[in-house]
Every structure is written in structure tokens, then in C-alpha cells.
Design a protein around this motif. Structure first.
Motif, PDB file in Angstrom:
ATOM      1  N   SER A   1       0.829  -1.214   0.000  1.00 27.34           N
ATOM      2  CA  SER A   1       0.000   0.000   0.000  1.00 27.34           C
ATOM      3  C   SER A   1       0.861   1.259   0.000  1.00 27.34           C
ATOM      4  CB  SER A   1      -0.919   0.002   1.221  1.00 27.34           C
ATOM      5  OG  SER A   1      -0.146   0.011   2.411  1.00 27.34           O
ATOM      6  N   MET A   2       2.184   1.084  -0.011  1.00 24.99           N
ATOM      7  CA  MET A   2       3.076   2.242  -0.023  1.00 24.99           C
ATOM      8  C   MET A   2       2.921   3.019  -1.326  1.00 24.99           C
ATOM      9  SD  MET A   2       6.544   0.888   1.870  1.00 24.99           S
ATOM     10  CE  MET A   2       6.548  -0.750   1.173  1.00 24.99           C
TER      11      MET A   2
ATOM     12  N   LYS B   1      -0.477   7.132   2.840  1.00 30.94           N
ATOM     13  CA  LYS B   1       0.472   6.087   3.253  1.00 30.94           C
ATOM     14  C   LYS B   1       1.890   6.568   2.974  1.00 30.94           C
ATOM     15  CE  LYS B   1      -2.632   2.749   4.122  1.00 30.94           C
ATOM     16  NZ  LYS B   1      -2.756   2.021   5.395  1.00 30.94           N
TER      17      LYS B   1
END
Length: 283
Positions: free
Chosen positions: A203-204, A209
Motif C-alpha cells: 500500500s506504499m 500512506k
């Protein structure tokens, strides 16, 4: 005499998406578009379900007219223990995203994320072939497991993987076999050297994030690079890959394609993933 209008909705199939929270989900917009486009008398709704209520909700949904549901965070692993029938791919991935409530009352659990991942690549990079060279996958969570399974099934002969917590990548190697090679997180940049397919399955880089900080100097022009993140649609990871002459595929198509098999099972029509759908879902 009963009001026919009030009776008809009872016979229209209902599907939905289970999650907590769920307000952010784009699935209702996606399925709603298909229902409208194909003139199908059905409904697709968001169903917010706290984890402790999941089992009770699943038991009652078929009696409320639901024919199935999509499943998202945090329930994708939990539903496996509650389903009566689990497909081999859902068992291998360790998560389900699609439920079918069968007429006999049994819950059938499947995972279409890997299908959606490959279908997205094939639609947007039609010259891509899995056996063109090694694949490199960044991340080792549930989404990464679906990607690994689908790439190996498609014919990738070497799959490199790295994760900030190495033990999760090691677990994938132990389950998926000798074609999987684990790299330390510090060596993520080296993992890209000679890779024909590169995937960010973390999810980076998503809005809100932390950024994905992987050195990309080793990327060769022409490499297929895709990111499962689609908010933003053009991530910094994809921007840099594009600047290096790579072929890029954004992550939205995976969301769209993974929805198609469930829609077909619930509503009896195979839907089309096209530019109109992309525009609707992006809103």
C-alpha cells in the motif's frame, strides 16, 4: 390484492460488499453501473460489518435475498473459516474476495484478485507474456499472495519477492515453491535487475500512506511495471518507471476485472470492462 411494485424487489437479486469501514468502497458504483447498463433488476449495496458480527451477518444474508457478496478489509481471511466451500485458489492465497450464496444454503468462497491482476495487464499490455523473464514482486501481504499465485499460474519461471518483514516473504516461498526467490528489503533495488515484470503489491505510495522508496536504477526500458495502488492513479512508482522507458499499467483495472466473475455469477451476465467503466468508477 398485493401491490406488485412492493413485491418485485423481493425477487431482484441483491449483492454487496462487506467491510469495516466500507463507505470508501468503489464497488457499489462499479456494479451499479453494470446493473444499469445491462438493464438488470438487481441491487448492489455497501454492507458495513464489524469483525465480531461477520458470522451472524453471513448467516442471515441469504435469507434477506442476497445471492453473494464481495469481501474487503478486514474480512478477506476470516470468511474462509465461515465458508462451506473454498476454491483451491482462495485456499492457496489464504483469502477470499468473492462469496456466492448457493440455493442449497451453502457459502462458496473464491478469490478473483489474481484473475483481475492478470486480466488488467493483458488488457493494457497485450504483448506481455509471463515467460518473458523474471517477475519481481514488492510486498508479501494478501494482495501480493494473489499476484504471486496468478503470475506462477501464468507461466513465470522465476519470481523474486521482497518484503519489509522478510519472514512473510519466506512463508510465500515455502508455500509456492522453488520458483520463488526471496530478497532482503535492503536489496529491493537489486531485485529489479533483469526483471521483465515488476509489481508493487504494497500500500506504499497510496494517498495517506508512506512513499515506496525502492531504488529503480536497475529497471530496463520496456519492462512491464504495475502498481496495485490506484489512489493516486499515477503513483510516484509508476511515474519513475515511465520516465525510465518502462511500460506501465495502473492498478484500477485490477479492481474492475476482479469484479466481473462475481457479477456474472450473481446477476447472470458477463460484464465488460471498458473506458466508460473506468470513468464512472473514477467519478
Amino acid at each position: 390484492m398485493p401491490d406488485s411494485q412492493s413485491q418485485s424487489p423481493r425477487h431482484a437479486p441483491i449483492a454487496g460488499v462487506l467491510g469495516w469501514p466500507i463507505a470508501h468502497s468503489r464497488s457499489p458504483r462499479l456494479h451499479g453501473h453494470w446493473l444499469s447498463k445491462y438493464g438488470i433488476a438487481g441491487h448492489y449495496i455497501p454492507v458495513p460489518v464489524m469483525p465480531e458480527h461477520l458470522a451472524d451477518v453471513l448467516r442471515v444474508m441469504p435469507r434477506m435475498g442476497f445471492v453473494g457478496a464481495n469481501v474487503t478489509i478486514p474480512h478477506k481471511e476470516s470468511v474462509l473459516a465461515l465458508a462451506d466451500v473454498v476454491t483451491d485458489r482462495a485456499a492457496l492465497i489464504g483469502a477470499a474476495n468473492t462469496l456466492i450464496f448457493r440455493p442449497d444454503g451453502k457459502i462458496h468462497a473464491d478469490n478473483t484478485d489474481g484473475y483481475g491482476f492478470i486480466a488488467n495487464i493483458r488488457q493494457n499490455a497485450p504483448d506481455w507474456h509471463a515467460d518473458q523473464g523474471p517477475a519481481a514482486v514488492i510486498g508479501a501481504g494478501g494482495a501480493a499472495r494473489a499476484v504471486v499465485a496468478s503470475l506462477l499460474e501464468s507461466g513465470v519461471t522465476e519470481l523474486r519477492i521482497c518484503n519489509r518483514t522478510r519472514i512473510r516473504a519466506e512463508q510465500i516461498r515455502s508455500e509456492f515453491g522453488a520458483k520463488v526467490i526471496v530478497y532482503d528489503w535492503a536489496q529491493a533495488g537489486n531485485m529489479l535487475e533483469g526483471a521483465a515484470t515488476v509489481v508493487n503489491a504494497t500500500s506504499m505510495g497510496m494517498e495517506g500512506k508512506p512513499p515506496l522508496r525502492v531504488p529503480m536504477e536497475a529497471l530496463a526500458p520496456g519492462t512491464l511495471v504495475t502498481d496495485l495502488v490506484y489512489t493516486p492513479l499515477m503513483t510516484a512508482f509508476l511515474e519513475e518507471a515511465k520516465a525510465r522507458g518502462c511500460q506501465i499499467v495502473d492498478g484500477l483495472g485490477m479492481l474492475l476485472h476482479q469484479a466481473a466473475p462475481g457479477f456474472e455469477r450473481w446477476f447472470g451476465h458477463r460484464p465488460e470492462v471498458d473506458d466508460e467503466l473506468r470513468a464512472i468508477v473514477l467519478g
